[in-house]
Design a protein around this motif. Structure first.
Motif, PDB file in Angstrom:
ATOM      1  N   ILE A  48      21.711   7.138  14.799  1.00 28.91           N
ATOM      2  CA  ILE A  48      22.671   8.134  14.299  1.00 28.91           C
ATOM      3  C   ILE A  48      22.698   9.321  15.263  1.00 28.91           C
ATOM      4  O   ILE A  48      21.638   9.822  15.665  1.00 28.91           O
ATOM      5  N   PHE A  97      18.184   2.658  17.215  1.00 24.60           N
ATOM      6  CA  PHE A  97      16.992   3.500  17.223  1.00 24.60           C
ATOM      7  C   PHE A  97      15.792   2.572  17.020  1.00 24.60           C
ATOM      8  O   PHE A  97      15.745   1.819  16.035  1.00 24.60           O
ATOM      9  N   ASP A 114      12.542   8.107   7.689  1.00 23.86           N
ATOM     10  CA  ASP A 114      11.076   8.033   7.737  1.00 23.86           C
ATOM     11  C   ASP A 114      10.449   8.176   6.338  1.00 23.86           C
ATOM     12  O   ASP A 114       9.569   9.011   6.128  1.00 23.86           O
ATOM     13  N   GLU A 162      19.832   1.488  12.715  1.00 25.44           N
ATOM     14  CA  GLU A 162      21.051   2.110  13.208  1.00 25.44           C
ATOM     15  C   GLU A 162      20.681   3.438  13.901  1.00 25.44           C
ATOM     16  O   GLU A 162      19.870   4.199  13.368  1.00 25.44           O
ATOM     17  N   LYS A 165      11.549   2.029  16.963  1.00 27.59           N
ATOM     18  CA  LYS A 165      10.190   2.579  16.917  1.00 27.59           C
ATOM     19  C   LYS A 165       9.216   1.506  17.377  1.00 27.59           C
ATOM     20  O   LYS A 165       9.347   0.341  16.983  1.00 27.59           O
ATOM     21  N   ASP A 212       5.723  11.766  14.524  1.00 29.32           N
ATOM     22  CA  ASP A 212       4.287  12.036  14.469  1.00 29.32           C
ATOM     23  C   ASP A 212       3.469  10.818  14.869  1.00 29.32           C
ATOM     24  O   ASP A 212       2.338  10.934  15.334  1.00 29.32           O
ATOM     25  N   ILE A 213       4.015   9.636  14.621  1.00 34.21           N
ATOM     26  CA  ILE A 213       3.184   8.447  14.544  1.00 34.21           C
ATOM     27  C   ILE A 213       3.498   7.423  15.629  1.00 34.21           C
ATOM     28  O   ILE A 213       2.613   6.819  16.197  1.00 34.21           O
ATOM     29  N   ASN A 214       4.786   7.243  15.886  1.00 39.48           N
ATOM     30  CA  ASN A 214       5.225   6.129  16.732  1.00 39.48           C
ATOM     31  C   ASN A 214       5.888   6.645  18.000  1.00 39.48           C
ATOM     32  O   ASN A 214       6.258   7.803  18.073  1.00 39.48           O
TER      33      ASN A 214
END
Ligand code: ADP
Length: 297
Positions: free
Chosen positions: A99, A49, A219, A97, A51, A34-36
């Motif tokens: 996934i 991973f 999150d 990490e 952001k 939603d945000i990043n």
């Protein structure tokens, strides 16, 4: 600054944090947040991973990193292990990490229910947390309280109602909100929750399953509070099935007053959506407030 330069910079900081040289070859965008903006950074055998957001939002990522550590320390549900957060020239970033997701089955739903009940086992004396964080992109205050109804009124509903007022939502919403805050104890006359570690933003989009069939939550907007708030949110936007609820209930049955309190708890997220997105959430918040007031009058 181009994303390519950003990823080079992030990779350097990953190498320092892990003590293992990392050279990213592929940056694959990942949607669904939603945000990043989010990416899978891959090079050789290593995959992360990542952001990204504006540099001013580093604190939000540091809070998420602390939340992932807190959840991981409970050794109950799998969470992506955080690696490093920081800044490049043009961005704040959080690396964890990566996934690879697997398939949801009735077994993974049951595991999610059981392990969430374990995660909710009370662990500390106060409601709140040692640091503030965000819910969506809204600041979330976790100032500690010994009394749960006070915490819910002052650090949750009150904050969102004040924000709504500043955003131009006065009138009926505010007068109903004031009445509710004045009667908050009525919902807790025979119910006294203990502080559980909470995910804090437990909608279906923040859970998945890994390739070994283990449920994963991510999150988070962690704090310690009534476990019913996490359960309430699973119902707000859906995505959880009967196996999940059956497993949670058999591990740790929920108090019958939950059917009313879940409205009180989800009101926080509805108000937050009003403050983030506006529009129809005002009417939804007012109708939930009226429903709650009718329960106690
Ligand atoms: P946002 O902070 O923008 O809401 P999310 O944390 O929800 O972003 O992540 C966006 C999407 O990325 C999720 O829907 C999920 O499918 C995927 N995702 C999140 N964390 C990981 C991870 N550690 N590994 C792989 N995919 C992930």
């Amino acid at each position: 600054m181009k994303h390519q330069d950003t990823f080079k910079d992030v990779a350097k900081q990953i190498s320092t944090a892990t003590g293992k040289h990392f050279e990213p070859l592929v940056a694959q965008p990942i949607t669904g947040g939603d945000i990043n903006s989010a990416f899978r950074l891959q090079g050789g055998e290593q995959s992360y991973f990542v952001k990204l957001n504006r540099p001013q939002l580093l604190d939000m990522f540091e809070a998420e990193q602390a939340g992932l550590h807190e959840l991981a320390a409970s050794q109950t549900l799998r969470v992506p292990l955080p690696i490093v957060s920081g800044k490049t020239e043009g961005h704040a970033f959080l690396v964890m990490e990566h996934i690879v997701w697997g398939a949801n089955t009735s077994t993974t739903s049951r595991l999610l229910g059981q392990q969430l009940a374990l995660m909710h086992q009370p662990q500390q004396a106060y409601f709140g947390w040692h640091r503030d964080n965000t819910i969506g992109s809204t600041p979330q205050s976790n100032r500690q309280h010994a009394d749960w109804p006070t915490f819910w009124r002052d650090q949750r509903l009150g904050v969102q109602l004040n924000l709504a007022k500043a955003n131009g939502y006065g009138g009926r919403l505010q007068s109903l909100g004031e009445q509710l805050c004045g009667h908050i104890n009525a919902f807790f006359s025979s119910y006294h929750p203990t502080p559980s570690l909470l995910h804090g933003d437990l909608w279906g989009g923040n859970t998945a399953v890994d390739q070994q069939g283990r449920p994963v939550i991510f999150d988070p907007a962690c704090y310690y509070g009534d476990r019913e708030t996490d359960l309430a949110m699973t119902e707000l936007f859906g995505g959880f099935d009967r196996d999940f609820y059956a497993a949670y209930q058999s591990a740790w049955p929920v108090d019958p007053g939950f059917s009313t309190r879940k409205i009180l708890y989800n009101l926080y997220h509805i108000l937050n959506h009003l403050n983030l997105f506006g529009g129809g959430y005002a009417r939804q918040a007012e109708s939930q407030l009226a429903k709650l007031l009718s329960e106690i009058k």
